[in-house]
Design a protein around this motif. Structure first.
Motif, PDB file in Angstrom:
ATOM      1  N   VAL A 130       0.698  -1.195  -0.121  1.00  0.00           N
ATOM      2  CA  VAL A 130       0.072  -0.105  -0.079  1.00  0.00           C
ATOM      3  C   VAL A 130       1.121   1.111  -0.082  1.00  0.00           C
ATOM      4  CG1 VAL A 130      -1.824   1.094   1.097  1.00  0.00           C
ATOM      5  CG2 VAL A 130      -1.601  -1.175   1.443  1.00  0.00           C
ATOM      6  N   GLN A 131       0.508   2.084  -1.058  1.00  0.00           N
ATOM      7  CA  GLN A 131       1.347   3.563  -0.880  1.00  0.00           C
ATOM      8  C   GLN A 131       0.166   4.658  -0.599  1.00  0.00           C
ATOM      9  OE1 GLN A 131       4.140   3.715  -4.005  1.00  0.00           O
ATOM     10  NE2 GLN A 131       5.505   2.112  -3.265  1.00  0.00           N
ATOM     11  N   LEU A 132       0.721   5.706  -0.327  1.00  0.00           N
ATOM     12  CA  LEU A 132      -0.087   6.640  -0.125  1.00  0.00           C
ATOM     13  C   LEU A 132       0.559   8.207  -0.352  1.00  0.00           C
ATOM     14  CD1 LEU A 132      -2.545   8.427   1.586  1.00  0.00           C
ATOM     15  CD2 LEU A 132      -1.183   7.791   3.482  1.00  0.00           C
ATOM     16  N   ALA A 133      -0.126   8.996  -1.117  1.00  0.00           N
ATOM     17  CA  ALA A 133       0.289  10.279  -1.419  1.00  0.00           C
ATOM     18  C   ALA A 133      -0.040  11.588  -0.389  1.00  0.00           C
ATOM     19  CB  ALA A 133      -0.099  10.680  -2.709  1.00  0.00           C
ATOM     20  N   VAL A 134       0.856  12.160   0.244  1.00  0.00           N
ATOM     21  CA  VAL A 134       0.448  13.209   1.259  1.00  0.00           C
ATOM     22  C   VAL A 134       1.117  14.488   0.930  1.00  0.00           C
ATOM     23  CG1 VAL A 134       0.212  11.526   2.932  1.00  0.00           C
ATOM     24  CG2 VAL A 134       2.318  12.750   2.817  1.00  0.00           C
TER      25      VAL A 134
END
Length: 257
Positions: A130-134
């Protein structure tokens, strides 16, 4: 301004005014302005307003094919770079041998952590990873406050070069509708009766631009997203005129993958 507002919904007017404020700020200060993460409908509104001000517009979401993106409004002298968007991508580290996380679980945990949803972008899965942009200015806050998904401990590890692709693949389809009312379009894209469509809307089973609506008569516009429980998500892509019987030719895209 009043004339422009007539082209948007009452519920969108506050955002339209904010877009004007951003554009005026760039006009007056002659420096670029970076927004938080915006969904496709919000970017469509912003792009319309930016063009009226004679300014330029670029967007980035951290992943190829990202749905939610930050927008840079800028004057003609500026040449945008990836660094201008101040996005950091994290990968979630968790015990994958024992737990399989879902998008709903990760999103829910982010919301429960008190993190402003405009400060993070797409949550992208590739198998169990899982990857997430912030937003980069909040990366420390994210690390300290986003530590659990349900009962599963998670650790955020920064990814230097994101290589995941956000799976926003749209299967285009031409439909014919008598009007741009929400119930008419839900009926057509879901291949159900108008009466059934009306019941789904009134039963809070339909979202318009990520918000539940119970108004059958709500007018649908370009770049709107319609989510119908058990039927999927659809985007309003193009208006292609009318037929001889005055039905509207509308191209919609169903999210697949």
């Amino acid at each position: 301004m009043e004339q422009l507002l007539q082209h948007f919904r009452e519920s969108e007017k506050a955002f339209v005014e904010e877009c004007h404020h951003w554009a005026n700020e760039v006009d007056e200060q002659y420096i670029p302005k970076l927004t938080s993460f915006l969904n496709p409908r919000e970017r469509y509104i912003l792009k319309t307003i930016v063009a009226q001000h004679g300014l330029l517009y670029a967007s980035e979401g951290g992943f190829e094919g990202a749905e939610n993106k930050r927008v840079l409004i800028y004057p003609s002298y500026h040449e945008p770079t990836v660094e201008d968007f101040d996005i950091v991508v994290f990968e979630l580290r968790y015990p994958t041998k024992f737990v399989q996380l879902t998008h709903r679980e990760v999103y829910g945990a982010l919301m429960n952590s008190g993190i402003d949803p405009t400060r993070f972008g797409d949550i992208v899965f590739q198998g169990e990873r899982v990857q997430l942009a912030v937003a980069s200015d909040l990366q420390t806050f994210f690390k300290l406050n986003f530590t659990e998904v349900g009962r599963t401990k998670v650790l955020l590890e920064q990814v230097e070069k994101p290589y995941f692709v956000s799976q926003r693949t749209l299967e285009e389809r031409l439909i014919f509708v008598s009007s741009l009312r929400l119930d008419a379009i839900v009926s057509e894209v879901a291949n159900i009766s108008r009466q059934r469509a009306s019941k789904l809307i009134q039963g809070e089973k339909v979202k318009l631009n990520w918000t539940v609506t119970t108004s059958n008569a709500q007018t649908v516009q370009l770049e709107d997203m319609i989510s119908i429980r058990q039927h999927g998500r659809f985007y309003i892509l193009r208006l292609e005129g009318t037929t001889k019987k005055d039905n509207i030719r509308l191209v919609v895209g169903k999210l697949t993958g």
